[in-house]
Scaffold this motif. Sequence first.
Motif, PDB file in Angstrom:
ATOM      1  N   ILE A   1      -7.099   5.736  -3.888  1.00  0.00           N
ATOM      2  CA  ILE A   1      -6.944   5.306  -2.489  1.00  0.00           C
ATOM      3  C   ILE A   1      -8.016   4.294  -2.124  1.00  0.00           C
ATOM      4  CG2 ILE A   1      -7.055   6.109  -0.104  1.00  0.00           C
ATOM      5  CD1 ILE A   1      -5.739   8.699  -1.034  1.00  0.00           C
ATOM      6  N   ASN A   2      -9.260   4.534  -2.562  1.00  0.00           N
ATOM      7  CA  ASN A   2     -10.337   3.590  -2.264  1.00  0.00           C
ATOM      8  C   ASN A   2     -10.074   2.228  -2.904  1.00  0.00           C
ATOM      9  OD1 ASN A   2     -11.780   5.465  -0.758  1.00  0.00           O
ATOM     10  ND2 ASN A   2     -12.937   6.195  -2.523  1.00  0.00           N
TER      11      ASN A   2
ATOM     12  N   PHE B   1       0.830  -1.201   0.000  1.00  0.00           N
ATOM     13  CA  PHE B   1       0.000   0.000   0.000  1.00  0.00           C
ATOM     14  C   PHE B   1       0.868   1.256   0.000  1.00  0.00           C
ATOM     15  CE2 PHE B   1      -2.308   3.401   2.140  1.00  0.00           C
ATOM     16  CZ  PHE B   1      -3.470   3.440   1.379  1.00  0.00           C
TER      17      PHE B   1
ATOM     18  N   MET C   1      -7.386  10.763  -7.273  1.00  0.00           N
ATOM     19  CA  MET C   1      -6.642  10.319  -6.092  1.00  0.00           C
ATOM     20  C   MET C   1      -7.567   9.637  -5.091  1.00  0.00           C
ATOM     21  SD  MET C   1      -3.684  13.138  -5.230  1.00  0.00           S
ATOM     22  CE  MET C   1      -4.787  14.531  -5.158  1.00  0.00           C
ATOM     23  N   SER C   2      -8.766  10.153  -4.938  1.00  0.00           N
ATOM     24  CA  SER C   2      -9.725   9.532  -4.024  1.00  0.00           C
ATOM     25  C   SER C   2     -10.095   8.133  -4.502  1.00  0.00           C
ATOM     26  CB  SER C   2     -10.974  10.412  -3.906  1.00  0.00           C
ATOM     27  OG  SER C   2     -11.934   9.802  -3.093  1.00  0.00           O
TER      28      SER C   2
ATOM     29  N   THR D   1      -8.156   3.779 -12.516  1.00  0.00           N
ATOM     30  CA  THR D   1      -6.988   3.562 -11.654  1.00  0.00           C
ATOM     31  C   THR D   1      -6.173   2.349 -12.069  1.00  0.00           C
ATOM     32  OG1 THR D   1      -8.277   2.208 -10.109  1.00  0.00           O
ATOM     33  CG2 THR D   1      -8.214   4.594  -9.720  1.00  0.00           C
TER      34      THR D   1
ATOM     35  N   ALA E   1       0.780   3.530  -3.259  1.00  0.00           N
ATOM     36  CA  ALA E   1       0.206   4.856  -3.035  1.00  0.00           C
ATOM     37  C   ALA E   1       1.223   5.947  -3.332  1.00  0.00           C
ATOM     38  CB  ALA E   1      -0.304   4.970  -1.602  1.00  0.00           C
TER      39      ALA E   1
ATOM     40  N   LEU F   1       0.347   8.270  -6.525  1.00  0.00           N
ATOM     41  CA  LEU F   1      -0.107   9.595  -6.117  1.00  0.00           C
ATOM     42  C   LEU F   1       0.893  10.686  -6.488  1.00  0.00           C
ATOM     43  CD1 LEU F   1      -1.593   8.868  -2.578  1.00  0.00           C
ATOM     44  CD2 LEU F   1      -2.842   9.273  -4.696  1.00  0.00           C
TER      45      LEU F   1
END
Length: 470
Positions: A250-251, A199, A246-247, A411, A203, A207
């Motif tokens: 992350i989800n 993660f 980005m949201s 994504t 990430a 990101l």
Amino acid sequence: MDNQPSIRIRRRDTAIVATMGSLVLVLFWLFGELGFVETFVAIATFAGLSTFYYLTVSTTLNPPSSALPVKAEQTPPSGPATSELMLRHLPIPVLLIGPEGRIEMANPAAREFLGLGSLAGHLSSVLRQPRVLEAVSAALRGNSGPPVEYSTLAPVESHVRAFVAPMRAPDDTVMPWRAMLVLSDETSIKRADRMRADFLANASHELRTPLASLAGFIETLRGHAKDDPEAREKFLSIMFEQTERMSRLINDLLSLSRVELDEHVPPNGLADLVVLAGEVIDFLRPQIEDKQIELTLEAPDSVIAVGDRDQLTEVFQNLIENAVKYSPANSSVLVRIEPEQPRDQAERPASMLGEGASRLTLAAPKSGAAERYVAVRVRDQGRGIDRRDLPRLSERFYRVGGQKSGPNEGTGLGLAIVKHIVNRHRGGFTVESEPGGGSVFSTFVPAAPGPAVPAESGRELQGGGEESAV
């Protein structure tokens, strides 16, 4: 042994208490507080009550030992029967290995973990791990060693630590040594550690680009575009899209991590796939109507599968959302739910795109002729996927060329999530595609035990929100 409560009341203590009380009464008489007759009666009463108290306590709370029933002292049971009973209830796989590596005893947890049948043969036939077999051989010679760790990748990834200890059988003088094998499943621990590392790595990598874009736009807005309303509106719109991406990223990363953490534990619940498909279609209706997509759901009244309801909903959402996203406006999307069928039919059905289409299995369950599956197929009318891209569709962050930018940018984790969910459900995941002819993504999971549901009825859901029988 007497376990009754015991209170020791001595006659000397009772006499002392009675004497002290009498002295107090005598003092009251000497100072004129009490008369002689009253003092005498009070002392006599005090002595009588003391005697009565002593006799009552000593005979009631401390009866003679002969009057009490004597309980026989119970010793905990022991022996082979008790040891076998304890092993049977242990949730940890435990095996007793005899000479030549033959399994002499295995508790139910071990039988389930290794897939042992009613007849247990040699350990090497069910556990093909050379380091574990070497440790067992050493224990059969009376030698002990450190724990052994091993990993397996099929049918699902698992990590196990094996503890081997020699045991001497006193009744066997020819081959006295046995080996006790204890298997500890540490898959959850390993997955949790890897999940945290993956993660952070994913990430930070994914990101970095949107954050750099946001920093650049903010710097521009603070500089020469500060007084340009048109440029400011354009940059703010792009910044909003980047934050939305980005949201979503992350989800999706969190969802993928949760699925991978429990991938080695199959679910045992039941879910109606027809109901789940209807709920997902209602949720995606704004996107469907915005592109004027004609979405058709072909399914029986009910199709029950063995699985986790939330995760199967996520499968539907990823597949249907991708079909709507990559299909052109005013086209059609087909969602078909097929009832109970054998694995070959679920994995290799008749082609829905014609002879020129390519097909690939991205995930497959263990082979089993008796197992039955229910299938979900989602067909779109997008650009299609080249044959060389099919094997990489379920890789993390992989996006087919031409789909890496623009308003449909995703994504790259949706199909990876679908694959891991299907693996956890001990099901399969296939793709059929033809450049220019669209794609068909199919998943199949174990069917619930019970009578098969006829596939005669169905229904159609269109983008405009109408529902009619097929």
